[in-house]
Design an enzyme around this catalytic site. Structure first.
Site, PDB file in Angstrom:
ATOM      1  N   LYS A  59      -4.850   3.137  -0.718  1.00  0.00           N
ATOM      2  CA  LYS A  59      -5.970   4.068  -0.888  1.00  0.00           C
ATOM      3  C   LYS A  59      -5.535   5.246  -1.752  1.00  0.00           C
ATOM      4  CE  LYS A  59      -8.304   3.101   3.473  1.00  0.00           C
ATOM      5  NZ  LYS A  59      -7.373   2.163   4.131  1.00  0.00           N
TER       6      LYS A  59
ATOM      7  N   MET B  18      -1.683   9.637  12.961  1.00  0.00           N
ATOM      8  CA  MET B  18      -2.881  10.116  12.240  1.00  0.00           C
ATOM      9  C   MET B  18      -3.552  11.234  13.025  1.00  0.00           C
ATOM     10  SD  MET B  18      -4.247   6.312  11.282  1.00  0.00           S
ATOM     11  CE  MET B  18      -3.671   5.588  12.807  1.00  0.00           C
TER      12      MET B  18
ATOM     13  N   ASP C  52       0.831  -1.204   0.000  1.00  0.00           N
ATOM     14  CA  ASP C  52       0.000   0.000   0.000  1.00  0.00           C
ATOM     15  C   ASP C  52       0.859   1.245   0.000  1.00  0.00           C
ATOM     16  OD1 ASP C  52       0.726  -0.010   2.721  1.00  0.00           O
ATOM     17  OD2 ASP C  52      -1.050  -1.206   3.201  1.00  0.00           O
TER      18      ASP C  52
HETATM   19  C1  SAM Z   1      -2.138   3.714   9.383  1.00  0.00           C
HETATM   20  S1  SAM Z   1      -0.854   4.353  10.391  1.00  0.00           S
HETATM   21  C2  SAM Z   1       0.371   3.160  10.089  1.00  0.00           C
HETATM   22  C3  SAM Z   1       1.465   3.190  11.113  1.00  0.00           C
HETATM   23  C4  SAM Z   1       2.585   2.208  10.802  1.00  0.00           C
HETATM   24  N1  SAM Z   1       2.134   0.843  10.909  1.00  0.00           N
HETATM   25  C5  SAM Z   1       3.794   2.414  11.718  1.00  0.00           C
HETATM   26  O1  SAM Z   1       4.129   1.511  12.490  1.00  0.00           O
HETATM   27  O2  SAM Z   1       4.403   3.483  11.634  1.00  0.00           O
HETATM   28  C6  SAM Z   1      -0.335   5.703   9.388  1.00  0.00           C
HETATM   29  C7  SAM Z   1       0.195   6.860  10.218  1.00  0.00           C
HETATM   30  O3  SAM Z   1       1.516   6.580  10.675  1.00  0.00           O
HETATM   31  C8  SAM Z   1       2.237   7.779  10.749  1.00  0.00           C
HETATM   32  N2  SAM Z   1       3.386   7.692   9.832  1.00  0.00           N
HETATM   33  C9  SAM Z   1       3.669   6.686   8.985  1.00  0.00           C
HETATM   34  N3  SAM Z   1       4.823   6.925   8.337  1.00  0.00           N
HETATM   35  C10 SAM Z   1       5.282   8.104   8.791  1.00  0.00           C
HETATM   36  C11 SAM Z   1       6.449   8.880   8.529  1.00  0.00           C
HETATM   37  N4  SAM Z   1       7.374   8.498   7.647  1.00  0.00           N
HETATM   38  N5  SAM Z   1       6.601  10.064   9.192  1.00  0.00           N
HETATM   39  C12 SAM Z   1       5.690  10.457  10.107  1.00  0.00           C
HETATM   40  N6  SAM Z   1       4.575   9.764  10.397  1.00  0.00           N
HETATM   41  C13 SAM Z   1       4.375   8.609   9.750  1.00  0.00           C
HETATM   42  C14 SAM Z   1       1.294   8.902  10.360  1.00  0.00           C
HETATM   43  O4  SAM Z   1       0.661   9.375  11.530  1.00  0.00           O
HETATM   44  C15 SAM Z   1       0.342   8.170   9.469  1.00  0.00           C
HETATM   45  O5  SAM Z   1      -0.891   8.854   9.348  1.00  0.00           O
END
Ligand code: SAM
Length: 264
Positions: A65, A180, A43
């Protein structure tokens, strides 16, 4: 243990954490799984560069998405995992960050267990850790924080159980890592201040941690709404608590600071 040359039975699924975005932040074990995969379900948050590590002929199934397009429902993803494995294929489900953190891995595991599909979870660097590294802070800095809480700022509408008690979570000595959370941050910051939390409580918003376009915004609960507005639309991690002030630039924080991307 994923050892070189080990025989992996047919019809196998690896749930792989891709890390926060930089391709070289996946684990070696994750890379090995990608190199063995016959099909990869991926994804948006899992770095595209990683797909190039797969062998020729690997099938890629996008289940994210993408704006305006069809996105696979969780049920469809579960069905695909099971049907691909039942067809005898070696399958990687590649997920951004760590699969066990806000990644809906629980549902996928349930589906695999119910179908008795052999599988393995390969962890990844979650966004909170990547964000802390980017900002140069320790989430549990001795003397400042004895706990770090991973929380979502986007609770699902139909979820069972009580809503998060943010006032209880945001205690002194605790670092709040909000996933998020940019959209709900103005409201959250207002609530915390209204319930007695200091308006000067330090806060960082780290967007696109580990990616070339990484941005770090530094402020307080008082300036949270403005910072959140600027960060909206990019994957961002909000860090609230005293440790945020350990970010070297926090003391002289301008509304937004851009850091050079450091890679090895
Ligand atoms: C559906 S969650 C997935 C989290 C993921 N499984 C993890 O362990 O980081 C998605 C959220 O993770 C955060 N996120 C993911 N990658 C990021 C990054 N490179 N920098 C900052 N926030 C990030 C944001 O808040 C984003 O909206």
């Amino acid at each position: 243990m994923f050892s070189e040359g080990a025989t992996i039975q047919r019809g196998y699924v690896w749930l792989v954490g891709a890390g926060p975005g930089a391709a070289d932040l996946i684990t070696l074990r994750g890379v090995k799984a990608l190199q063995r995969a016959e099909v990869v379900l991926h994804d948006d948050l899992a770095g595209r560069d990683l797909l190039e590590l797969c062998r020729e002929g690997t099938e890629f199934i996008y289940v994210g998405k993408r704006a305006g397009g069809h996105s696979a429902s969780q049920e469809e993803i579960n069905r695909l995992l099971v049907s691909q494995a039942r067809a005898g294929r070696q399958v990687v489900r590649l997920k951004g960050g760590d699969p066990s953190v806000f990644g809906r891995m629980g549902e996928e595991l349930q589906a695999l267990r119910a179908a008795q599909i052999a599988h393995e979870i390969i962890p990844g660097v979650t966004a909170a850790c990547a964000a802390a590294a980017a900002a140069g802070i320790s989430l549990t800095q001795r003397g400042l924080a004895s706990a770090a809480v991973l929380a979502t700022g986007h609770e699902c509408a139909g979820k069972s159980g009580p809503p998060l008690d943010w006032e209880a979570l945001a205690q002194p000595g605790t670092t709040l890592c909000v996933y998020m959370g940019t959209r709900s941050l103005p409201d959250l910051a207002r609530r915390l201040v209204a319930n007695g939390h200091a308006a000067e409580t330090p806060l960082l918003i780290i967007s696109d941690a580990s990616r070339p376009q990484q941005v770090i915004r530094a402020g307080t609960l008082e300036s949270a709404a403005d910072l959140a507005h600027d960060a909206e639309g990019t994957p961002s991690l909000v860090v609230i608590g005293e440790v945020a002030a350990q970010n070297p630039e926090w003391q002289t924080a301008a509304p937004a600071r851009t850091y050079a991307h450091a890679s090895v």
